[in-house]
Design a protein around this motif. Sequence first.
Motif, mmCIF file in Angstrom:
data_model
loop_
_atom_site.group_PDB
_atom_site.id
_atom_site.type_symbol
_atom_site.label_atom_id
_atom_site.label_comp_id
_atom_site.label_asym_id
_atom_site.label_seq_id
_atom_site.Cartn_x
_atom_site.Cartn_y
_atom_site.Cartn_z
ATOM 1 N N ALA A 1 44.616 39.955 32.062
ATOM 2 C CA ALA A 1 45.127 38.740 32.702
ATOM 3 C C ALA A 1 45.090 38.865 34.221
ATOM 4 N N LEU A 2 45.371 40.088 34.725
ATOM 5 C CA LEU A 2 45.375 40.311 36.177
ATOM 6 C C LEU A 2 44.009 40.000 36.771
ATOM 7 N N LEU A 3 42.951 40.381 36.083
ATOM 8 C CA LEU A 3 41.591 40.099 36.557
ATOM 9 C C LEU A 3 41.368 38.590 36.694
ATOM 10 N N ALA A 4 41.834 37.848 35.698
ATOM 11 C CA ALA A 4 41.655 36.395 35.727
ATOM 12 C C ALA A 4 42.527 35.731 36.788
ATOM 13 N N MET A 5 43.652 36.372 37.134
ATOM 14 C CA MET A 5 44.601 35.752 38.071
ATOM 15 C C MET A 5 44.259 35.974 39.534
ATOM 16 N N MET A 6 43.405 36.952 39.841
ATOM 17 C CA MET A 6 43.190 37.335 41.233
ATOM 18 C C MET A 6 42.780 36.175 42.141
ATOM 19 N N PRO A 7 41.785 35.341 41.752
ATOM 20 C CA PRO A 7 41.436 34.219 42.634
ATOM 21 C C PRO A 7 42.609 33.273 42.875
ATOM 22 N N THR A 8 43.411 33.047 41.838
ATOM 23 C CA THR A 8 44.581 32.171 41.998
ATOM 24 C C THR A 8 45.577 32.783 42.968
ATOM 25 N N PHE A 9 45.776 34.087 42.877
ATOM 26 C CA PHE A 9 46.718 34.740 43.793
ATOM 27 C C PHE A 9 46.232 34.681 45.239
ATOM 28 N N ILE A 10 44.921 34.753 45.445
ATOM 29 C CA ILE A 10 44.395 34.600 46.806
ATOM 30 C C ILE A 10 44.709 33.199 47.328
ATOM 31 N N ASN A 11 44.537 32.186 46.479
ATOM 32 C CA ASN A 11 44.867 30.819 46.883
ATOM 33 C C ASN A 11 46.354 30.682 47.198
ATOM 34 N N GLN A 12 47.201 31.341 46.387
ATOM 35 C CA GLN A 12 48.638 31.295 46.647
ATOM 36 C C GLN A 12 48.970 31.967 47.985
ATOM 37 N N PHE A 13 48.246 33.033 48.320
ATOM 38 C CA PHE A 13 48.463 33.711 49.601
ATOM 39 C C PHE A 13 48.150 32.760 50.759
ATOM 40 N N ILE A 14 47.044 32.018 50.621
ATOM 41 C CA ILE A 14 46.678 31.060 51.678
ATOM 42 C C ILE A 14 47.747 29.971 51.793
ATOM 43 N N GLN A 15 48.246 29.503 50.646
ATOM 44 C CA GLN A 15 49.318 28.506 50.667
ATOM 45 C C GLN A 15 50.561 29.057 51.378
ATOM 46 N N LEU A 16 50.835 30.338 51.157
ATOM 47 C CA LEU A 16 52.002 30.948 51.797
ATOM 48 C C LEU A 16 51.822 31.011 53.314
#
Length: 219
Positions: free
Chosen positions: A136-151
């Motif tokens: 799941a972590l592999l699939a989530m990485m792009p989403t987490f990058i987007n969340q970082f930009i939102q932050l």
Amino acid sequence: MTFAEVLAGIFEGFRVTALVTLLGMLYAVPFAFIAGVAQYSARGWPHAAITALIEFWRSSPVIILLYAFYYTLPGFGLRLSGLTVGAMVLGLNIGAYGSQAVRAALQALDRGQVEAGRSIGLRRWQILLLIELPQALLAMMPTFINQFIQLVKGTALVSLITLSDMTFRAKEISQLHYDPVKVYTGLLVAYFIICYPATVVGRWLERKVGAGRKLVHDV
């Protein structure tokens, strides 16, 4: 005042912007994983309780949460610094969205892997930690990058609770030199300079994740 001088003045607030972002990630990542896994695994009232907590942070406007925590908590005897309030509010807000990426990634996995784990004697928590979460972590990485930009972009709001971040510096320069067009164009450029490298990393990760999935599928 030249555009370069405006940009240099705005970047004097970069230290605060970076601090809020990094501290916010310390709130966001653990909250996203704990809440996402709990919502995926729990049943009954624990599931309802964690869902209510996630929806509180997702549904409440960030600007109101900043005011509420910074200005009303002292009335109850709890005084937090602006840095703590800014990082906590932005981090938990982003973490609530991230929790849904964690839950969705876990739910999207092939259920046959859980059965395979059970067939070799693994307990449920071992299957979660050793089989489900790594995939799941592999699939989530792009989403987490987007969340970082939102932050990073969300840090523009912490100037409302007196933190001297890049947006706060832009307001000061604009009031001093009466040139809002140049100043706020400079602020946009400053945020672009910070966020664009993260966007590039996110696209690179998406390609890597896609290649990894294809390799697994081919095997």
